[in-house]
Design a protein around this motif. Structure first.
Motif, PDB file in Angstrom:
ATOM      1  N   ARG A 141       0.857  -1.209   0.000  1.00 19.28           N
ATOM      2  CA  ARG A 141       0.000   0.000   0.000  1.00 19.28           C
ATOM      3  C   ARG A 141       0.883   1.245   0.000  1.00 19.28           C
ATOM      4  N   GLY A 142       0.477   2.223  -0.782  1.00 18.86           N
ATOM      5  CA  GLY A 142       1.200   3.495  -0.810  1.00 18.86           C
ATOM      6  C   GLY A 142       2.419   3.475  -1.723  1.00 18.86           C
ATOM      7  N   GLU A 143       2.746   2.293  -2.278  1.00 18.27           N
ATOM      8  CA  GLU A 143       3.903   2.264  -3.186  1.00 18.27           C
ATOM      9  C   GLU A 143       3.544   2.944  -4.506  1.00 18.27           C
ATOM     10  N   HIS A 144       4.586   3.325  -5.222  1.00 17.82           N
ATOM     11  CA  HIS A 144       4.428   4.071  -6.464  1.00 17.82           C
ATOM     12  C   HIS A 144       4.622   3.098  -7.622  1.00 17.82           C
ATOM     13  N   LEU A 145       3.568   2.923  -8.440  1.00 21.40           N
ATOM     14  CA  LEU A 145       3.624   1.932  -9.523  1.00 21.40           C
ATOM     15  C   LEU A 145       3.440   2.582 -10.888  1.00 21.40           C
ATOM     16  N   LEU A 146       4.224   2.112 -11.862  1.00 19.68           N
ATOM     17  CA  LEU A 146       4.071   2.551 -13.254  1.00 19.68           C
ATOM     18  C   LEU A 146       3.590   1.366 -14.087  1.00 19.68           C
ATOM     19  N   ASP A 147       2.491   1.563 -14.841  1.00 23.68           N
ATOM     20  CA  ASP A 147       1.972   0.544 -15.760  1.00 23.68           C
ATOM     21  C   ASP A 147       2.326   0.985 -17.179  1.00 23.68           C
ATOM     22  N   VAL A 148       3.303   0.292 -17.779  1.00 20.90           N
ATOM     23  CA  VAL A 148       3.793   0.654 -19.116  1.00 20.90           C
ATOM     24  C   VAL A 148       2.962  -0.084 -20.174  1.00 20.90           C
ATOM     25  N   ALA A 149       2.559   0.649 -21.218  1.00 21.53           N
ATOM     26  CA  ALA A 149       1.653   0.095 -22.246  1.00 21.53           C
ATOM     27  C   ALA A 149       0.352  -0.329 -21.565  1.00 21.53           C
ATOM     28  N   PHE A 176       9.867   4.946  -9.480  1.00 20.80           N
ATOM     29  CA  PHE A 176       8.816   3.993  -9.102  1.00 20.80           C
ATOM     30  C   PHE A 176       9.360   2.820  -8.286  1.00 20.80           C
ATOM     31  N   ASP A 177       8.513   2.360  -7.329  1.00 18.32           N
ATOM     32  CA  ASP A 177       8.860   1.147  -6.572  1.00 18.32           C
ATOM     33  C   ASP A 177       8.687  -0.091  -7.449  1.00 18.32           C
ATOM     34  N   ALA A 178       7.692  -0.038  -8.336  1.00 21.23           N
ATOM     35  CA  ALA A 178       7.437  -1.172  -9.232  1.00 21.23           C
ATOM     36  C   ALA A 178       6.993  -0.656 -10.588  1.00 21.23           C
ATOM     37  N   VAL A 179       7.506  -1.314 -11.636  1.00 22.87           N
ATOM     38  CA  VAL A 179       7.112  -0.987 -13.007  1.00 22.87           C
ATOM     39  C   VAL A 179       6.600  -2.275 -13.632  1.00 22.87           C
ATOM     40  N   VAL A 180       5.358  -2.264 -14.116  1.00 23.13           N
ATOM     41  CA  VAL A 180       4.779  -3.482 -14.684  1.00 23.13           C
ATOM     42  C   VAL A 180       4.349  -3.232 -16.127  1.00 23.13           C
ATOM     43  N   SER A 181       4.204  -4.321 -16.877  1.00 17.50           N
ATOM     44  CA  SER A 181       3.672  -4.211 -18.237  1.00 17.50           C
ATOM     45  C   SER A 181       3.001  -5.534 -18.589  1.00 17.50           C
ATOM     46  N   VAL A 182       1.687  -5.472 -18.784  1.00 15.91           N
ATOM     47  CA  VAL A 182       0.908  -6.690 -19.039  1.00 15.91           C
ATOM     48  C   VAL A 182       0.712  -6.830 -20.553  1.00 15.91           C
ATOM     49  N   PHE A 183       1.421  -7.768 -21.156  1.00 22.42           N
ATOM     50  CA  PHE A 183       1.362  -7.991 -22.612  1.00 22.42           C
ATOM     51  C   PHE A 183       1.473  -6.661 -23.352  1.00 22.42           C
ATOM     52  N   GLY A 184       2.355  -5.776 -22.859  1.00 20.04           N
ATOM     53  CA  GLY A 184       2.420  -4.432 -23.412  1.00 20.04           C
ATOM     54  C   GLY A 184       3.760  -4.108 -24.016  1.00 20.04           C
ATOM     55  N   VAL A 185       4.792  -4.047 -23.163  1.00 21.41           N
ATOM     56  CA  VAL A 185       6.102  -3.623 -23.644  1.00 21.41           C
ATOM     57  C   VAL A 185       6.654  -4.627 -24.658  1.00 21.41           C
ATOM     58  N   ILE A 186       6.132  -5.833 -24.633  1.00 20.49           N
ATOM     59  CA  ILE A 186       6.566  -6.841 -25.614  1.00 20.49           C
ATOM     60  C   ILE A 186       6.246  -6.401 -27.043  1.00 20.49           C
ATOM     61  N   PHE A 187       5.359  -5.410 -27.204  1.00 18.03           N
ATOM     62  CA  PHE A 187       5.011  -4.927 -28.546  1.00 18.03           C
ATOM     63  C   PHE A 187       5.861  -3.734 -28.972  1.00 18.03           C
ATOM     64  N   ALA A 188       6.713  -3.233 -28.095  1.00 17.98           N
ATOM     65  CA  ALA A 188       7.574  -2.107 -28.474  1.00 17.98           C
ATOM     66  C   ALA A 188       8.650  -2.615 -29.435  1.00 17.98           C
ATOM     67  N   ARG A 238      10.958  -3.386  -8.326  1.00 14.38           N
ATOM     68  CA  ARG A 238      10.621  -4.542  -9.153  1.00 14.38           C
ATOM     69  C   ARG A 238      10.148  -4.141 -10.551  1.00 14.38           C
ATOM     70  N   VAL A 239      10.583  -4.912 -11.537  1.00 10.34           N
ATOM     71  CA  VAL A 239      10.063  -4.809 -12.901  1.00 10.34           C
ATOM     72  C   VAL A 239       9.382  -6.137 -13.197  1.00 10.34           C
ATOM     73  N   VAL A 240       8.093  -6.105 -13.521  1.00  7.67           N
ATOM     74  CA  VAL A 240       7.372  -7.357 -13.788  1.00  7.67           C
ATOM     75  C   VAL A 240       6.577  -7.205 -15.076  1.00  7.67           C
ATOM     76  N   LEU A 241       6.768  -8.148 -15.977  1.00 12.32           N
ATOM     77  CA  LEU A 241       5.999  -8.070 -17.225  1.00 12.32           C
ATOM     78  C   LEU A 241       5.510  -9.455 -17.631  1.00 12.32           C
ATOM     79  N   SER A 242       4.463  -9.456 -18.450  1.00  6.26           N
ATOM     80  CA  SER A 242       3.955 -10.737 -18.946  1.00  6.26           C
ATOM     81  C   SER A 242       4.142 -10.809 -20.455  1.00  6.26           C
ATOM     82  N   SER A 243       4.374 -12.034 -20.915  1.00  5.74           N
ATOM     83  CA  SER A 243       4.581 -12.260 -22.350  1.00  5.74           C
ATOM     84  C   SER A 243       4.022 -13.621 -22.735  1.00  5.74           C
ATOM     85  N   TRP A 244       3.400 -13.701 -23.881  1.00  3.81           N
ATOM     86  CA  TRP A 244       2.852 -14.987 -24.332  1.00  3.81           C
ATOM     87  C   TRP A 244       3.960 -15.983 -24.628  1.00  3.81           C
ATOM     88  N   VAL A 245       3.693 -17.252 -24.339  1.00  2.00           N
ATOM     89  CA  VAL A 245       4.583 -18.350 -24.738  1.00  2.00           C
ATOM     90  C   VAL A 245       4.151 -18.757 -26.149  1.00  2.00           C
TER      91      VAL A 245
END
Ligand SMILES: C[S@@+](CC[C@H](N)C(=O)[O-])C[C@H]1O[C@@H](n2cnc3c(N)ncnc32)[C@H](O)[C@@H]1O
Length: 257
Positions: free
Chosen positions: A34-42, A100-112, A131-138
């Motif tokens: 709670r209170g952390e700073h998050l960036l959602d890329v794409a 940011f404390d955490a930067v995430v990208s859900v099936f997003g940055v993979i398209f850059a 933390r940097v966390v992203l998702s990508s299709w297999v």
């Protein structure tokens, strides 16, 4: 005039709904406090940014598609969430270093189009130890096969490194750009439709990438692609009475060094 892919074309929000569970999985992996700073890329229509705000994070979303950023802002206003959405590119994030404390990208940055630059930007925006966390299709299963058939029929696209779905490649890339530990876990997401034909029809009618692809080829070529795609979807169909498939994806979690 070039016909550039615009993720705001069509109705991407329909697909985004199906991806909401993956946004929660990515946020779990980000171990957001709670209170952390998050960036959602794409961020698209804001799935992960809005879910992070519900978890008590201070959240910013970035996406180059103005129409999707507009939808994300409307969703935030509708839910009373205080999320800032900015039009911007993953390759030149409009944010300060280590903000940011955490930067995430859900099936997003993979398209850059430039994975090296994207990885460097994700890590630049993250504080040391964040933390940097992203998702990508297999690249497996019928939807992936249909995607490959689509891209094979098109001129080379200035997007997407399919290699984000390769754990060793993703690890090496993020480590080279300064990540400490990198963990990779596999998850799965179900997709369903009334039939394989209906699934394809949904994409060609509403999904920006499929709509864009259709405009790049002749009607005959598209008809052939539709036939080939329906055959691939039928082959991998898990529900003979309709259409269901389970797509595998990776959640790649890195600690900023
Ligand atoms: C499959 S959608 C995912 C959107 C959202 N993260 C979600 O979970 O619904 C891919 C997103 O990547 C965005 N995108 C494509 N190229 C990008 C780039 N170079 N920088 C940032 N975002 C980009 C698109 O605008 C689109 O919103």
């Amino acid at each position: 005039m070039t016909d550039q892919l615009d993720w705001g074309d069509g109705d991407y929000a329909r697909t985004a709904q199906a991806l909401e569970p993956a946004a929660e999985v990515v946020l779990d992996a980000a171990e957001l406090g709670r209170g952390e700073h998050l960036l959602d890329v794409a961020c698209g229509t804001g799935n992960a940014a809005l879910a992070a705000a519900r978890r008590g994070a201070r959240t910013v979303g970035v996406d180059p598609a103005e129409a999707l950023v507009g939808l994300a802002r409307e969703r935030a206003a509708g839910s009373g969430a205080e999320v800032e959405f900015i039009v911007g590119d993953a390759l030149d994030l409009p944010v300060a270093d280590e903000a940011f404390d955490a930067v995430v990208s859900v099936f997003g940055v993979i398209f850059a189009p430039d994975a090296d630059r994207a990885a460097a930007e994700l890590l630049r925006a993250t504080r040391p130890g964040g933390r940097v966390v992203l998702s990508s299709w297999v690249p497996s299963g019928p939807i992936s096969a249909v995607g490959r058939a689509l891209f094979a029929a098109l001129p080379p696209l200035p997007m997407a490194s399919p290699r984000w779905g390769d754990p060793a490649w993703a690890r090496e890339l993020l480590t080279r750009h300064g990540a400490g530990t990198v963990e990779v876990h596999e998850h799965a997401l179900p997709f369903a439709a009334a039939s394989p034909e209906a699934w394809f029809g949904e994409q060609e009618t509403h999904h920006p990438v499929w709509r864009w692809g259709r405009r790049q080829v002749t009607p005959e070529c598209w008809a052939q692609l539709r036939e080939e795609s329906v055959a691939l979807l039928s082959e991998g169909n898990e529900d003979p009475a309709a259409f269901r498939t389970t797509s595998r994806y990776l959640v790649i979690s890195a600690r900023a060094g």
